[in-house]
Scaffold this motif. Structure first.
Motif, PDB file in Angstrom:
ATOM      1  N   LEU A 165       0.837  -1.203   0.000  1.00  0.00           N
ATOM      2  CA  LEU A 165       0.000   0.000   0.000  1.00  0.00           C
ATOM      3  C   LEU A 165       0.867   1.246   0.000  1.00  0.00           C
ATOM      4  O   LEU A 165       1.945   1.279   0.592  1.00  0.00           O
ATOM      5  CB  LEU A 165      -0.915   0.012   1.223  1.00  0.00           C
ATOM      6  N   GLY A 166       0.395   2.307  -0.652  1.00  0.00           N
ATOM      7  CA  GLY A 166       1.100   3.568  -0.642  1.00  0.00           C
ATOM      8  C   GLY A 166       1.065   4.211   0.726  1.00  0.00           C
ATOM      9  O   GLY A 166       0.236   3.870   1.579  1.00  0.00           O
ATOM     10  N   VAL A 167       1.950   5.180   0.953  1.00  0.00           N
ATOM     11  CA  VAL A 167       2.049   5.828   2.257  1.00  0.00           C
ATOM     12  C   VAL A 167       0.740   6.535   2.614  1.00  0.00           C
ATOM     13  O   VAL A 167       0.213   6.390   3.721  1.00  0.00           O
ATOM     14  CB  VAL A 167       3.221   6.820   2.265  1.00  0.00           C
ATOM     15  N   SER A 168       0.205   7.298   1.676  1.00  0.00           N
ATOM     16  CA  SER A 168      -1.029   8.028   1.937  1.00  0.00           C
ATOM     17  C   SER A 168      -2.186   7.074   2.212  1.00  0.00           C
ATOM     18  O   SER A 168      -3.002   7.307   3.117  1.00  0.00           O
ATOM     19  CB  SER A 168      -1.360   8.933   0.755  1.00  0.00           C
ATOM     20  N   THR A 169      -2.246   5.982   1.463  1.00  0.00           N
ATOM     21  CA  THR A 169      -3.312   4.991   1.680  1.00  0.00           C
ATOM     22  C   THR A 169      -3.198   4.380   3.067  1.00  0.00           C
ATOM     23  O   THR A 169      -4.206   4.210   3.773  1.00  0.00           O
ATOM     24  CB  THR A 169      -3.243   3.895   0.608  1.00  0.00           C
ATOM     25  N   GLN A 170      -1.983   4.031   3.461  1.00  0.00           N
ATOM     26  CA  GLN A 170      -1.781   3.483   4.802  1.00  0.00           C
ATOM     27  C   GLN A 170      -2.258   4.450   5.875  1.00  0.00           C
ATOM     28  O   GLN A 170      -2.904   4.052   6.849  1.00  0.00           O
ATOM     29  CB  GLN A 170      -0.302   3.175   5.021  1.00  0.00           C
ATOM     30  N   LEU A 171      -1.932   5.728   5.684  1.00  0.00           N
ATOM     31  CA  LEU A 171      -2.294   6.719   6.695  1.00  0.00           C
ATOM     32  C   LEU A 171      -3.800   6.815   6.865  1.00  0.00           C
ATOM     33  O   LEU A 171      -4.310   6.752   7.993  1.00  0.00           O
ATOM     34  CB  LEU A 171      -1.714   8.081   6.311  1.00  0.00           C
ATOM     35  N   TRP A 172      -4.530   6.944   5.756  1.00  0.00           N
ATOM     36  CA  TRP A 172      -5.966   7.172   5.891  1.00  0.00           C
ATOM     37  C   TRP A 172      -6.725   5.918   6.281  1.00  0.00           C
ATOM     38  O   TRP A 172      -7.761   6.005   6.960  1.00  0.00           O
ATOM     39  CB  TRP A 172      -6.513   7.800   4.616  1.00  0.00           C
ATOM     40  N   ILE A 173      -6.208   4.748   5.916  1.00  0.00           N
ATOM     41  CA  ILE A 173      -6.796   3.510   6.445  1.00  0.00           C
ATOM     42  C   ILE A 173      -6.569   3.441   7.952  1.00  0.00           C
ATOM     43  O   ILE A 173      -7.460   3.060   8.723  1.00  0.00           O
ATOM     44  CB  ILE A 173      -6.200   2.279   5.736  1.00  0.00           C
ATOM     45  N   ASN A 174      -5.370   3.828   8.367  1.00  0.00           N
ATOM     46  CA  ASN A 174      -5.047   3.810   9.791  1.00  0.00           C
ATOM     47  C   ASN A 174      -5.926   4.790  10.560  1.00  0.00           C
ATOM     48  O   ASN A 174      -6.453   4.481  11.633  1.00  0.00           O
ATOM     49  CB  ASN A 174      -3.566   4.168   9.983  1.00  0.00           C
ATOM     50  N   VAL A 175      -6.110   5.988  10.012  1.00  0.00           N
ATOM     51  CA  VAL A 175      -6.950   6.988  10.676  1.00  0.00           C
ATOM     52  C   VAL A 175      -8.384   6.482  10.799  1.00  0.00           C
ATOM     53  O   VAL A 175      -8.974   6.496  11.894  1.00  0.00           O
ATOM     54  CB  VAL A 175      -6.902   8.322   9.893  1.00  0.00           C
ATOM     55  N   ALA A 176      -8.962   6.055   9.682  1.00  0.00           N
ATOM     56  CA  ALA A 176     -10.368   5.620   9.704  1.00  0.00           C
ATOM     57  C   ALA A 176     -10.549   4.398  10.603  1.00  0.00           C
ATOM     58  O   ALA A 176     -11.505   4.327  11.391  1.00  0.00           O
ATOM     59  CB  ALA A 176     -10.837   5.309   8.280  1.00  0.00           C
ATOM     60  N   GLY A 177      -9.634   3.440  10.493  1.00  0.00           N
ATOM     61  CA  GLY A 177      -9.765   2.220  11.283  1.00  0.00           C
ATOM     62  C   GLY A 177      -9.596   2.465  12.769  1.00  0.00           C
ATOM     63  O   GLY A 177     -10.344   1.905  13.590  1.00  0.00           O
ATOM     64  N   MET A 178      -8.619   3.314  13.140  1.00  0.00           N
ATOM     65  CA  MET A 178      -8.405   3.581  14.566  1.00  0.00           C
ATOM     66  C   MET A 178      -9.559   4.359  15.166  1.00  0.00           C
ATOM     67  O   MET A 178      -9.984   4.096  16.295  1.00  0.00           O
ATOM     68  CB  MET A 178      -7.087   4.324  14.754  1.00  0.00           C
ATOM     69  N   VAL A 179     -10.086   5.339  14.431  1.00  0.00           N
ATOM     70  CA  VAL A 179     -11.212   6.111  14.959  1.00  0.00           C
ATOM     71  C   VAL A 179     -12.433   5.210  15.141  1.00  0.00           C
ATOM     72  O   VAL A 179     -13.046   5.168  16.214  1.00  0.00           O
ATOM     73  CB  VAL A 179     -11.537   7.301  14.040  1.00  0.00           C
ATOM     74  N   ALA A 180     -12.786   4.471  14.091  1.00  0.00           N
ATOM     75  CA  ALA A 180     -13.980   3.615  14.168  1.00  0.00           C
ATOM     76  C   ALA A 180     -13.812   2.518  15.212  1.00  0.00           C
ATOM     77  O   ALA A 180     -14.707   2.283  16.038  1.00  0.00           O
ATOM     78  CB  ALA A 180     -14.268   3.013  12.793  1.00  0.00           C
ATOM     79  N   GLY A 181     -12.670   1.840  15.179  1.00  0.00           N
ATOM     80  CA  GLY A 181     -12.449   0.750  16.134  1.00  0.00           C
ATOM     81  C   GLY A 181     -12.416   1.234  17.564  1.00  0.00           C
ATOM     82  O   GLY A 181     -12.963   0.576  18.468  1.00  0.00           O
ATOM     83  N   SER A 182     -11.794   2.397  17.792  1.00  0.00           N
ATOM     84  CA  SER A 182     -11.704   2.924  19.156  1.00  0.00           C
ATOM     85  C   SER A 182     -13.073   3.327  19.685  1.00  0.00           C
ATOM     86  O   SER A 182     -13.394   3.077  20.852  1.00  0.00           O
ATOM     87  CB  SER A 182     -10.761   4.125  19.192  1.00  0.00           C
ATOM     88  N   VAL A 183     -13.892   3.946  18.845  1.00  0.00           N
ATOM     89  CA  VAL A 183     -15.220   4.388  19.296  1.00  0.00           C
ATOM     90  C   VAL A 183     -16.092   3.182  19.640  1.00  0.00           C
ATOM     91  O   VAL A 183     -16.761   3.151  20.683  1.00  0.00           O
ATOM     92  CB  VAL A 183     -15.887   5.261  18.214  1.00  0.00           C
ATOM     93  N   VAL A 184     -16.074   2.165  18.789  1.00  0.00           N
ATOM     94  CA  VAL A 184     -16.888   0.973  19.058  1.00  0.00           C
ATOM     95  C   VAL A 184     -16.410   0.272  20.325  1.00  0.00           C
ATOM     96  O   VAL A 184     -17.212  -0.097  21.203  1.00  0.00           O
ATOM     97  CB  VAL A 184     -16.843   0.020  17.844  1.00  0.00           C
ATOM     98  N   ALA A 185     -15.087   0.067  20.432  1.00  0.00           N
ATOM     99  CA  ALA A 185     -14.561  -0.610  21.614  1.00  0.00           C
ATOM    100  C   ALA A 185     -14.817   0.202  22.878  1.00  0.00           C
ATOM    101  O   ALA A 185     -15.112  -0.362  23.939  1.00  0.00           O
ATOM    102  CB  ALA A 185     -13.059  -0.852  21.434  1.00  0.00           C
TER     103      ALA A 185
END
Length: 383
Positions: free
Chosen positions: A339-359
């Motif tokens: 994955l490209g750097v930018s793709t990694q970043l925004w997947i990480n942002v979206a996944g951490m926000v969503a996962g953290s809120v649910v957990a």
């Protein structure tokens, strides 16, 4: 919002919104850091190399200082007002019970789950016990691999424990008898100033030392909230009588906090870390002061601050703060390669926000709310 709630001393109408903003800002900061450290040089230490928005995301660590300022006002406020007014101080046993039930059970549950899932990072048994004792950054070995954000919770707990001791010392020595309001104000203001200066001196003397992430080096970050609590009795009536000037002053403080954030983002990473820390704390105190001054002057806050989403995220903010790094670690374990750097970043942002809120919502339902209400997790609260 009812007028009685707005007028109650120690009430922050924007409290949940500020907690939510602080927690999500820290999530964004660690999302950027996770990608940068995973890629190594030249991305590590240069947020701009990860993304054009990287320097802005890197300022999310300011959320920690918002939490500290809020604790100073919300937790320290009742002790400050009691000393200023000469009224009985909060009962120590009840106060400590509430504070410990608020912070300890969720921390222990998340820490245990992280240790089971990701291991001990080569820490021995005594070091793991230090983690559970909120003492990961005391002594020569800083145990920041398992739950890196845990150092802030050690500072919070130490602040909670220090308040009744300091209040009792002041009441038993300097404020004996029936001193007048001016003497009480001078003593409380002088005590807060002394703590601030001593803590800043300790922090500046050895900013990267073994005790740099303890209450000794961070007590100054709680004092903006303590000072706001000390000034509330005099400042609130004046703002209520000069609403236009009060709102203008509040907007000036909020604009100043935004200007600090923008300035740091534009100058990153050239600003020394210690100066960034002080500027972040200034920004956190400015946000809290601006929110309170607007509330005291206008008698209300904008509707978006009192929305259901803001209140929900505010309730879950502690859980978001506790679980977000573990959520990021788990997410990066499953990211496909290439994955490209930018793709990694925004997947990480979206996944951490969503996962953290649910957990965090689950953690609130199963652990935090039951601990606060002293009930079993599977019983509904009695309203």
């Amino acid at each position: 919002m009812t007028p009685s709630a707005t007028d109650r001393p120690g009430y922050v109408a924007a409290g949940d919104a500020l907690r939510a903003l602080a927690a999500l800002a820290v999530v964004l900061f660690h999302a950027e850091q996770g990608v940068a450290y995973g890629l190594g040089d030249p991305y590590r230490g240069d947020p701009g190399a990860v993304s054009p928005l990287g320097p802005l995301l890197a300022q999310g660590s300011a959320g920690v200082w918002v939490f500290f300022a809020l604790s100073g006002y919300l937790v320290g406020g009742p002790w400050v007002r009691a000393l200023l007014d000469g009224t009985p101080r909060p009962q120590t046993a009840g106060y400590l019970s509430r504070r410990l039930r608020r912070i300890v059970p969720a921390f222990w549950v998340v820490l245990a789950l992280v240790l089971v899932r990701f291991g001990t990072y080569d820490h021995d048994g005594l070091q793991v016990l230090r983690l559970f004792a909120f003492a990961q950054n005391t002594g020569t070995a800083q145990l920041d691999g398992v739950l890196p954000q845990g150092w802030t919770l050690g500072c919070e707990l130490a602040f909670y424990l220090a308040l009744p001791v300091l209040a009792a010392v002041l009441a038993a020595t300097v404020l004996r008898g029936a001193p007048g309001p001016r003497r009480r104000a001078a003593v409380v203001g002088g005590g807060v100033a002394l703590v601030t200066v001593a803590s800043l001196a300790f922090n500046g003397h050895d900013p990267a030392g073994d005790w740099s992430l303890t209450i000794l080096a961070t007590a100054w970050a709680f004092t903006p909230g303590l000072l706001l609590a000390a000034c509330e009795g005099r400042l609130r009536p004046w703002l209520a009588a000069h609403r236009t000037a009060g709102r203008a002053l509040a907007l000036l403080l909020l604009a100043g906090a935004a200007a600090v954030l923008a300035g740091l983002a534009l100058s990153s990473p050239r600003v020394p870390p210690l100066r960034v820390e002080y500027l972040h704390a200034t920004m956190g105190g400015g946000l809290l002061a601006g929110a309170l001054l607007w509330q005291w002057a206008a008698g209300s806050v904008p509707g978006v601050v009192e929305s259901r989403a803001a209140h929900a995220l505010g309730r879950w903010s502690y859980g978001i703060y506790l679980v977000h790094i573990a959520a990021g670690r788990e997410l990066r374990r499953h990211l496909p390669s290439g994955l490209g750097v930018s793709t990694q970043l925004w997947i990480n942002v979206a996944g951490m926000v969503a996962g953290s809120v649910v957990a965090a919502a689950i953690l609130w339902w199963l652990v935090e709310e039951p601990a606060l209400r002293r009930r079993r997790p599977y019983l509904r609260p009695r309203w």
